[in-house]
Design a protein around this motif. Structure first.
Motif, mmCIF file in Angstrom:
data_model
loop_
_atom_site.group_PDB
_atom_site.id
_atom_site.type_symbol
_atom_site.label_atom_id
_atom_site.label_comp_id
_atom_site.label_asym_id
_atom_site.label_seq_id
_atom_site.Cartn_x
_atom_site.Cartn_y
_atom_site.Cartn_z
ATOM 1 N N ASN A 284 -15.459 59.757 -82.201
ATOM 2 C CA ASN A 284 -15.875 60.093 -80.831
ATOM 3 C C ASN A 284 -17.182 60.868 -80.757
ATOM 4 O OD1 ASN A 284 -13.718 58.868 -79.382
ATOM 5 N ND2 ASN A 284 -12.387 60.549 -79.984
ATOM 6 N N CYS B 182 -23.142 55.728 -80.502
ATOM 7 C CA CYS B 182 -23.319 54.296 -80.249
ATOM 8 C C CYS B 182 -23.524 53.991 -78.769
ATOM 9 C CB CYS B 182 -22.122 53.517 -80.784
ATOM 10 S SG CYS B 182 -20.527 54.080 -80.156
ATOM 11 N N CYS C 51 -23.918 54.579 -86.171
ATOM 12 C CA CYS C 51 -22.564 55.103 -86.408
ATOM 13 C C CYS C 51 -22.479 55.804 -87.766
ATOM 14 C CB CYS C 51 -21.543 53.970 -86.360
ATOM 15 S SG CYS C 51 -19.847 54.563 -86.620
ATOM 16 N N PRO C 52 -21.994 57.061 -87.771
ATOM 17 C CA PRO C 52 -21.920 57.809 -89.019
ATOM 18 C C PRO C 52 -20.676 57.507 -89.853
ATOM 19 C CG PRO C 52 -21.178 59.204 -87.225
ATOM 20 C CD PRO C 52 -21.608 57.881 -86.608
ATOM 21 N N VAL C 53 -19.788 56.677 -89.334
ATOM 22 C CA VAL C 53 -18.510 56.465 -90.019
ATOM 23 C C VAL C 53 -18.379 55.020 -90.513
ATOM 24 C CG1 VAL C 53 -16.002 56.595 -89.818
ATOM 25 C CG2 VAL C 53 -17.440 58.172 -88.510
ATOM 26 N N ALA D 282 -15.887 52.212 -88.781
ATOM 27 C CA ALA D 282 -15.526 52.515 -87.386
ATOM 28 C C ALA D 282 -15.890 51.368 -86.451
ATOM 29 C CB ALA D 282 -16.210 53.803 -86.933
HETATM 30 FE FE1 SF4 Z 1 -19.474 55.156 -81.808
HETATM 31 FE FE2 SF4 Z 1 -19.135 55.372 -84.484
HETATM 32 FE FE3 SF4 Z 1 -19.497 57.588 -82.978
HETATM 33 FE FE4 SF4 Z 1 -17.207 56.212 -82.780
HETATM 34 S S1 SF4 Z 1 -17.954 57.281 -84.613
HETATM 35 S S2 SF4 Z 1 -18.436 57.007 -81.047
HETATM 36 S S3 SF4 Z 1 -17.935 54.093 -83.093
HETATM 37 S S4 SF4 Z 1 -21.022 55.912 -83.312
#
Ligand code: SF4
Length: 81
Positions: free
Chosen positions: A11, A15, A54-56, A59
């Motif tokens: 969260n 993105c 996105c850092p994950v 995801a």
């Molecule tokens: Fe978006 Fe990735 Fe952040 Fe989730 S973790 S809000 S998918 S950028």
């Protein structure tokens, strides 16, 4: 094929701002991608912006339930813009 966000999402919101189609929104408990708006950034750039920010790992993955051809993605982008 559209992208989808998995339960690995933390969260962060990175993105949402980078999606050229406004396909990403905050959901509960994780962010969501509207497959009807996602073109995997076809029409905009060579790779999906969301994946770049996105850092994950894991995801954001392909949405196997919404498989589309390159031509279909291009047509979707044209409809949206
Ligand atoms: Fe978006 Fe990735 Fe952040 Fe989730 S973790 S809000 S998918 S950028």
């Amino acid at each position: 094929m559209a992208k989808m966000i998995t339960s690995e999402c933390i969260n962060c919101g990175a993105c949402e701002a980078d999606c050229p189609n406004n396909a990403i929104s905050e959901g509960d408990p994780i962010y969501l991608i509207d497959w009807e708006k996602c073109t995997e950034c076809v029409g905009e750039s060579d790779s999906p912006h969301c994946l770049e920010v996105c850092p994950v790992e894991g995801a954001i993955i392909p949405d196997a339930g919404h498989v589309e051809t390159l031509e279909e993605l291009k047509a979707k982008y044209a409809r949206l813009h």
